[in-house]
Motif scaffolding. Structure first.
Motif, PDB file in Angstrom:
ATOM      1  N   ILE A  47       0.833  -1.202   0.000  1.00 36.70           N
ATOM      2  CA  ILE A  47       0.000   0.000   0.000  1.00 36.70           C
ATOM      3  C   ILE A  47       0.868   1.253   0.000  1.00 36.70           C
ATOM      4  CG2 ILE A  47      -1.588   1.356   1.429  1.00 36.70           C
ATOM      5  CD1 ILE A  47      -2.817  -1.436   2.251  1.00 36.70           C
ATOM      6  N   LYS A  48       1.844   1.294   0.877  1.00 34.96           N
ATOM      7  CA  LYS A  48       2.718   2.473   0.951  1.00 34.96           C
ATOM      8  C   LYS A  48       3.454   2.691  -0.374  1.00 34.96           C
ATOM      9  CE  LYS A  48       3.375   2.583   5.932  1.00 34.96           C
ATOM     10  NZ  LYS A  48       3.224   4.003   6.267  1.00 34.96           N
ATOM     11  N   ARG A  49       3.952   1.623  -0.969  1.00 36.99           N
ATOM     12  CA  ARG A  49       4.656   1.726  -2.256  1.00 36.99           C
ATOM     13  C   ARG A  49       3.710   2.211  -3.353  1.00 36.99           C
ATOM     14  NH1 ARG A  49       4.212  -1.353  -6.238  1.00 36.99           N
ATOM     15  NH2 ARG A  49       3.547  -3.192  -5.060  1.00 36.99           N
ATOM     16  N   GLU A  50       2.546   1.563  -3.451  1.00 42.65           N
ATOM     17  CA  GLU A  50       1.597   1.913  -4.509  1.00 42.65           C
ATOM     18  C   GLU A  50       1.146   3.371  -4.414  1.00 42.65           C
ATOM     19  OE1 GLU A  50       0.436   0.464  -7.206  1.00 42.65           O
ATOM     20  OE2 GLU A  50       1.155  -1.575  -6.986  1.00 42.65           O
ATOM     21  N   MET A  51       0.818   3.852  -3.226  1.00 39.92           N
ATOM     22  CA  MET A  51       0.339   5.226  -3.082  1.00 39.92           C
ATOM     23  C   MET A  51       1.441   6.242  -3.361  1.00 39.92           C
ATOM     24  SD  MET A  51      -2.853   4.848  -2.673  1.00 39.92           S
ATOM     25  CE  MET A  51      -2.528   3.500  -3.820  1.00 39.92           C
ATOM     26  N   ASN A  52       2.674   5.868  -3.029  1.00 33.65           N
ATOM     27  CA  ASN A  52       3.786   6.747  -3.351  1.00 33.65           C
ATOM     28  C   ASN A  52       4.017   6.772  -4.861  1.00 33.65           C
ATOM     29  OD1 ASN A  52       6.843   7.380  -3.724  1.00 33.65           O
ATOM     30  ND2 ASN A  52       6.254   8.192  -1.718  1.00 33.65           N
ATOM     31  N   GLU A  53       3.965   5.603  -5.518  1.00 32.88           N
ATOM     32  CA  GLU A  53       4.161   5.525  -6.968  1.00 32.88           C
ATOM     33  C   GLU A  53       3.037   6.223  -7.733  1.00 32.88           C
ATOM     34  OE1 GLU A  53       6.451   1.177  -7.088  1.00 32.88           O
ATOM     35  OE2 GLU A  53       4.472   1.362  -8.017  1.00 32.88           O
ATOM     36  N   GLU A  54       1.797   6.023  -7.308  1.00 36.16           N
ATOM     37  CA  GLU A  54       0.646   6.513  -8.062  1.00 36.16           C
ATOM     38  C   GLU A  54       0.288   7.971  -7.784  1.00 36.16           C
ATOM     39  OE1 GLU A  54      -2.677   3.848  -7.636  1.00 36.16           O
ATOM     40  OE2 GLU A  54      -1.513   2.131  -8.333  1.00 36.16           O
ATOM     41  N   PHE A  55       0.578   8.461  -6.562  1.00 37.27           N
ATOM     42  CA  PHE A  55       0.136   9.803  -6.172  1.00 37.27           C
ATOM     43  C   PHE A  55       1.223  10.650  -5.503  1.00 37.27           C
ATOM     44  CE2 PHE A  55      -3.547   6.969  -6.020  1.00 37.27           C
ATOM     45  CZ  PHE A  55      -4.362   7.586  -6.956  1.00 37.27           C
ATOM     46  N   SER A  56       2.408  10.089  -5.290  1.00 35.89           N
ATOM     47  CA  SER A  56       3.496  10.771  -4.567  1.00 35.89           C
ATOM     48  C   SER A  56       3.022  11.266  -3.205  1.00 35.89           C
ATOM     49  CB  SER A  56       4.055  11.940  -5.380  1.00 35.89           C
ATOM     50  OG  SER A  56       4.700  11.463  -6.531  1.00 35.89           O
ATOM     51  N   VAL A  57       2.348  10.379  -2.479  1.00 33.90           N
ATOM     52  CA  VAL A  57       1.839  10.739  -1.159  1.00 33.90           C
ATOM     53  C   VAL A  57       2.148   9.621  -0.166  1.00 33.90           C
ATOM     54  CG1 VAL A  57      -0.493   9.798  -1.517  1.00 33.90           C
ATOM     55  CG2 VAL A  57      -0.157  11.696   0.074  1.00 33.90           C
ATOM     56  N   ASP A  58       2.493  10.026   1.042  1.00 35.60           N
ATOM     57  CA  ASP A  58       2.665   9.060   2.121  1.00 35.60           C
ATOM     58  C   ASP A  58       1.298   8.705   2.670  1.00 35.60           C
ATOM     59  OD1 ASP A  58       5.466   9.023   1.970  1.00 35.60           O
ATOM     60  OD2 ASP A  58       5.627  10.767   3.293  1.00 35.60           O
ATOM     61  N   VAL A  59       1.194   7.514   3.240  1.00 39.52           N
ATOM     62  CA  VAL A  59      -0.102   7.024   3.705  1.00 39.52           C
ATOM     63  C   VAL A  59       0.085   6.223   4.986  1.00 39.52           C
ATOM     64  CG1 VAL A  59       0.020   4.962   2.247  1.00 39.52           C
ATOM     65  CG2 VAL A  59      -2.196   5.824   2.942  1.00 39.52           C
TER      66      VAL A  59
END
Length: 138
Positions: A47-59
């Motif tokens: 999840i952390k990787r995908e959200m960083n790759e797709e939106f450049s956001v930490d989660v």
């Protein structure tokens, strides 16, 4: 088998969704963002990787709130939905889109009116229940 995650950020009565780029089986359709789990990853790492790759956001990642299994091109696939919280909402400070053409925050009742991907529609009853979204608001 293919194992994927879907990320559900629900705040102020709205859910974050994103529109897939055109092309492929589900191109141009709305979805809960997420993606496949890479070998050696756990759900939180994916999840952390995908959200960083797709939106450049930490989660921040919280509990699992949904699960579905389906067949796609003769292959068994699973999607597990997790409650997440983005570091910001993407409104004042825009998200950087790499896999999507658009994103927005919608009321739960709006989702069924959109051209939403089939697998995420299968997640809806369990996700709504676990988020405490009442039948009247669906």
């Amino acid at each position: 088998m293919s194992d994927s995650v879907a990320c559900i950020d629900y705040r102020d009565g709205k859910i974050f969704i994103a529109k897939r780029q055109n092309g492929g089986d589900m191109g141009g359709r709305w979805e809960f963002p997420g993606g496949k789990i890479d070998s050696g990853e756990d759900y939180q790492q994916a999840i952390k990787r995908e959200m960083n790759e797709e939106f450049s956001v930490d989660v921040d990642v919280f509990e699992k709130i949904g699960f579905c299994q389906f067949e796609h091109k003769g292959k068994t696939c699973t999607v597990q939905a997790f409650k997440v919280h983005f570091a910001h909402d993407g409104i004042e400070k825009k998200f950087v889109l790499t896999e999507h053409t658009d994103y927005k925050w919608v009321f739960p009742s709006e989702i069924k009116k959109l051209n939403f991907v089939d697998s995420d529609l299968k997640l809806l009853p369990e996700v709504f229940k676990n988020l405490g979204i009442k039948e009247d608001d669906r």
